[in-house]
Design an enzyme around this catalytic site. Structure first.
Site, PDB file in Angstrom:
ATOM      1  N   TYR A 136      -5.360   9.528   1.444  1.00 34.04           N
ATOM      2  CA  TYR A 136      -5.035   8.130   1.775  1.00 34.04           C
ATOM      3  C   TYR A 136      -6.311   7.326   2.034  1.00 34.04           C
ATOM      4  O   TYR A 136      -6.523   6.265   1.448  1.00 34.04           O
ATOM      5  CB  TYR A 136      -4.112   8.101   3.001  1.00 34.04           C
ATOM      6  CG  TYR A 136      -3.951   6.739   3.632  1.00 34.04           C
ATOM      7  CD1 TYR A 136      -3.193   5.747   3.011  1.00 34.04           C
ATOM      8  CD2 TYR A 136      -4.553   6.441   4.857  1.00 34.04           C
ATOM      9  CE1 TYR A 136      -3.058   4.489   3.596  1.00 34.04           C
ATOM     10  CE2 TYR A 136      -4.416   5.184   5.440  1.00 34.04           C
ATOM     11  CZ  TYR A 136      -3.667   4.217   4.809  1.00 34.04           C
ATOM     12  OH  TYR A 136      -3.541   2.982   5.382  1.00 34.04           O
ATOM     13  N   TRP A 184      -3.619   2.104  13.240  1.00 42.23           N
ATOM     14  CA  TRP A 184      -2.454   2.510  14.051  1.00 42.23           C
ATOM     15  C   TRP A 184      -1.432   1.371  14.175  1.00 42.23           C
ATOM     16  O   TRP A 184      -1.075   0.943  15.275  1.00 42.23           O
ATOM     17  CB  TRP A 184      -2.915   2.964  15.438  1.00 42.23           C
ATOM     18  CG  TRP A 184      -3.800   4.175  15.473  1.00 42.23           C
ATOM     19  CD1 TRP A 184      -4.587   4.683  14.472  1.00 42.23           C
ATOM     20  CD2 TRP A 184      -4.014   5.051  16.604  1.00 42.23           C
ATOM     21  NE1 TRP A 184      -5.264   5.794  14.911  1.00 42.23           N
ATOM     22  CE2 TRP A 184      -4.938   6.036  16.216  1.00 42.23           C
ATOM     23  CE3 TRP A 184      -3.534   5.074  17.913  1.00 42.23           C
ATOM     24  CZ2 TRP A 184      -5.372   7.060  17.067  1.00 42.23           C
ATOM     25  CZ3 TRP A 184      -3.964   6.077  18.768  1.00 42.23           C
ATOM     26  CH2 TRP A 184      -4.859   7.061  18.342  1.00 42.23           C
ATOM     27  N   ALA A 214       0.844  -1.197   0.000  1.00 40.85           N
ATOM     28  CA  ALA A 214       0.000   0.000   0.000  1.00 40.85           C
ATOM     29  C   ALA A 214       0.877   1.243   0.000  1.00 40.85           C
ATOM     30  O   ALA A 214       2.072   1.177   0.310  1.00 40.85           O
ATOM     31  CB  ALA A 214      -0.901   0.023   1.244  1.00 40.85           C
ATOM     32  N   ASP A 274      -8.824   2.254   9.229  1.00 46.83           N
ATOM     33  CA  ASP A 274      -9.801   3.034   9.994  1.00 46.83           C
ATOM     34  C   ASP A 274     -10.022   4.421   9.367  1.00 46.83           C
ATOM     35  O   ASP A 274     -11.021   5.073   9.639  1.00 46.83           O
ATOM     36  CB  ASP A 274      -9.316   3.197  11.439  1.00 46.83           C
ATOM     37  CG  ASP A 274      -7.902   3.768  11.551  1.00 46.83           C
ATOM     38  OD1 ASP A 274      -7.098   3.530  10.627  1.00 46.83           O
ATOM     39  OD2 ASP A 274      -7.605   4.444  12.548  1.00 46.83           O
TER      40      ASP A 274
HETATM   41  N1  LIG Z   1       0.582   1.668   8.880  1.00 45.56           N
HETATM   42  C1  LIG Z   1      -0.580   1.881   9.484  1.00 45.56           C
HETATM   43  O1  LIG Z   1      -0.667   2.554  10.534  1.00 45.56           O
HETATM   44  C2  LIG Z   1      -1.852   1.308   8.910  1.00 45.56           C
HETATM   45  C3  LIG Z   1      -3.082   1.615   9.528  1.00 45.56           C
HETATM   46  C4  LIG Z   1      -4.255   1.050   8.992  1.00 45.56           C
HETATM   47  C5  LIG Z   1      -4.189   0.216   7.890  1.00 45.56           C
HETATM   48  N2  LIG Z   1      -2.978  -0.038   7.303  1.00 45.56           N
HETATM   49  C6  LIG Z   1      -2.963  -0.881   6.116  1.00 45.56           C
HETATM   50  O2  LIG Z   1      -2.255  -2.078   6.419  1.00 45.56           O
HETATM   51  C7  LIG Z   1      -1.561  -2.529   5.251  1.00 45.56           C
HETATM   52  C8  LIG Z   1      -0.103  -2.777   5.585  1.00 45.56           C
HETATM   53  O3  LIG Z   1       0.457  -1.558   6.056  1.00 45.56           O
HETATM   54  P1  LIG Z   1       1.968  -1.475   6.534  1.00 45.56           P
HETATM   55  O4  LIG Z   1       2.041  -0.508   7.640  1.00 45.56           O
HETATM   56  O5  LIG Z   1       2.521  -2.852   6.689  1.00 45.56           O
HETATM   57  O6  LIG Z   1       2.614  -0.808   5.229  1.00 45.56           O
HETATM   58  P2  LIG Z   1       4.133  -0.403   4.967  1.00 45.56           P
HETATM   59  O7  LIG Z   1       4.991  -0.841   6.112  1.00 45.56           O
HETATM   60  O8  LIG Z   1       4.139   1.017   4.550  1.00 45.56           O
HETATM   61  O9  LIG Z   1       4.518  -1.331   3.722  1.00 45.56           O
HETATM   62  C9  LIG Z   1       3.927  -1.132   2.491  1.00 45.56           C
HETATM   63  C10 LIG Z   1       4.549  -2.097   1.517  1.00 45.56           C
HETATM   64  O10 LIG Z   1       3.967  -1.846   0.249  1.00 45.56           O
HETATM   65  C11 LIG Z   1       4.980  -1.956  -0.724  1.00 45.56           C
HETATM   66  N3  LIG Z   1       4.602  -1.217  -1.918  1.00 45.56           N
HETATM   67  C12 LIG Z   1       4.387   0.116  -2.061  1.00 45.56           C
HETATM   68  N4  LIG Z   1       4.049   0.401  -3.323  1.00 45.56           N
HETATM   69  C13 LIG Z   1       4.038  -0.777  -3.998  1.00 45.56           C
HETATM   70  C14 LIG Z   1       3.767  -1.145  -5.343  1.00 45.56           C
HETATM   71  N5  LIG Z   1       3.441  -0.236  -6.275  1.00 45.56           N
HETATM   72  N6  LIG Z   1       3.847  -2.447  -5.680  1.00 45.56           N
HETATM   73  C15 LIG Z   1       4.194  -3.389  -4.762  1.00 45.56           C
HETATM   74  N7  LIG Z   1       4.464  -3.100  -3.481  1.00 45.56           N
HETATM   75  C16 LIG Z   1       4.389  -1.807  -3.107  1.00 45.56           C
HETATM   76  C17 LIG Z   1       6.214  -1.374  -0.050  1.00 45.56           C
HETATM   77  O11 LIG Z   1       7.355  -1.811  -0.739  1.00 45.56           O
HETATM   78  P3  LIG Z   1       8.852  -1.272  -0.384  1.00 45.56           P
HETATM   79  O12 LIG Z   1       9.170  -1.856   0.960  1.00 45.56           O
HETATM   80  O13 LIG Z   1       9.684  -1.797  -1.459  1.00 45.56           O
HETATM   81  O14 LIG Z   1       8.734   0.224  -0.371  1.00 45.56           O
HETATM   82  C18 LIG Z   1       6.064  -1.948   1.345  1.00 45.56           C
HETATM   83  O15 LIG Z   1       6.671  -3.209   1.413  1.00 45.56           O
HETATM   84  C19 LIG Z   1      -1.821  -1.477   4.172  1.00 45.56           C
HETATM   85  O16 LIG Z   1      -2.898  -1.885   3.381  1.00 45.56           O
HETATM   86  C20 LIG Z   1      -2.230  -0.249   4.955  1.00 45.56           C
HETATM   87  O17 LIG Z   1      -3.050   0.611   4.198  1.00 45.56           O
HETATM   88  C21 LIG Z   1      -1.821   0.468   7.805  1.00 45.56           C
END
Ligand SMILES: NC(=O)c1ccc[n+]([C@@H]2O[C@H](COP(=O)([O-])OP(=O)(O)OC[C@H]3O[C@@H](n4cnc5c(N)ncnc54)[C@H](OP(=O)(O)O)[C@@H]3O)[C@@H](O)[C@H]2O)c1
Length: 291
Positions: free
Chosen positions: A124, A149, A59, A101
């Site tokens: 976002y 979060w 994402a 969320d």
């Molecule tokens: N972080 C939060 O607080 C939060 C809260 C609510 C929901 N979420 C959701 O939970 C999920 C996981 O979040 P997370 O925190 O684990 O995310 P993250 O740590 O930011 O990791 C996102 C991953 O997506 C990869 N990515 C980005 N663009 C891409 C593309 N075009 N093609 C393939 N891969 C791509 C990145 O690759 P690189 O490592 O190579 O950059 C990274 O590995 C997401 O759907 C997010 O929206 C997150």
């Protein structure tokens, strides 16, 4: 079971890989090998792996930056999901999508149930909601897990930011009028693997840690635990800020707590206490050479 995992280098992705059950083969190409905005690459990897399940943990997650580069956020969070859904459908695979969320406006007093109306406040959230809608339109047998979060010992998150700032400063202001639920990436991964083993699992579900707290309360707990574990020499003086006192590029919901009772009702999955998960993550960080 063969699983194709996107975003394997992210917070949730890394925990999914660390916890992969022994009867599952999980293939996780990097974002340069498989860019989900590229249909040709998505098709090629689905053909190569022939998965029964695709888990999209990829994402665009930079909430404030998304305000100034909405095209990129939409390409990944919407078009990326469109591509994965089309390829999953062609291959007869299930697709698990993570969402947020931030699809809600935060005006509700109670925790949000899955059917509550969505009204994102920022780019976002809007792009993630568009991804959800695209997936539901394209596929009947898909699963969307909304969480909030997220923290882990990897990547960018509030816990690591607070630790860094706590080491640099003796005083710190943290927003105290936005409420939500911290969730560890490890707990999310556990739930996703549990759901992967349930062939009938489909629909939208909420999953987050408990209890609900403000960013200020979250920070207070982080500093207290980090000090106990010896990660911080001293606990910085914390000042509660209002949202108005801490302007950011993206507006955020005042209350984004998620009601997770549906997941419990359907699968017996309970909300984990994020304070326990926080202790584990801080202990992991302490064991890492640089944190
Ligand atoms: N972080 C939060 O607080 C939060 C809260 C609510 C929901 N979420 C959701 O939970 C999920 C996981 O979040 P997370 O925190 O684990 O995310 P993250 O740590 O930011 O990791 C996102 C991953 O997506 C990869 N990515 C980005 N663009 C891409 C593309 N075009 N093609 C393939 N891969 C791509 C990145 O690759 P690189 O490592 O190579 O950059 C990274 O590995 C997401 O759907 C997010 O929206 C997150």
């Amino acid at each position: 079971m063969r699983v194709l995992l996107t975003g394997g280098n992210g917070q949730v992705g890394r925990e999914l890989l660390a916890q992969t059950p022994t009867d599952i083969t999980c293939v996780a190409p990097s974002s340069t090998e498989l860019d989900i905005t590229r249909m040709d690459q998505v098709r090629a990897w689905v053909k190569r792996v022939s998965p029964q399940l695709i888990i999209n943990a990829a994402a665009y997650t930079a909430v404030d930056l998304a305000q100034s580069e909405p095209e990129r956020a939409w390409a990944i969070n919407h078009q990326g999901v469109v591509n994965l859904a089309a390829a999953a459908k062609e291959a007869g695979a299930r697709l698990f999508q993570l969402s947020t969320d931030y699809v809600f406006d935060g005006n509700a007093k109670a925790a949000y149930v899955e059917t509550a109306p969505c009204q994102p406040l920022n780019v976002y959230g809007a792009s993630k909601l568009a991804g959800e809608t695209a997936l539901q339109t394209a596929m009947e047998h898909s699963l969307i897990l909304r969480t909030s979060w997220v923290f882990s010992c990897h990547g960018n998150n509030f816990v690591k930011t607070m630790l860094r700032l706590g080491q640099q400063r003796s005083e710190l202001g943290v927003v105290a009028d936005q409420y939500g639920s911290p969730t560890s990436a490890a707990d999310i991964a556990t739930v996703l693997w549990q759901l992967a083993s349930q062939p009938q699992a489909k629909g939208v579900f909420h999953y987050s840690g408990a209890p609900r707290c403000s960013w200020y309360q979250f920070a207070t707990q982080i500093f207290s635990e980090a000090h106990t574990l010896g990660l911080l020499q001293r606990v910085p003086q914390l000042a509660p800020l209002t949202t108005a006192e801490y302007p950011t590029a993206a507006s955020r919901p005042a209350n984004s707590a998620l009601d997770c009772s549906l997941l419990h009702q359907d699968f017996g999955i309970t909300q984990p206490d994020w304070r326990h998960a926080l202790r584990l993550v801080l202990a992991q960080l302490r064991a890492m050479p640089r944190h």
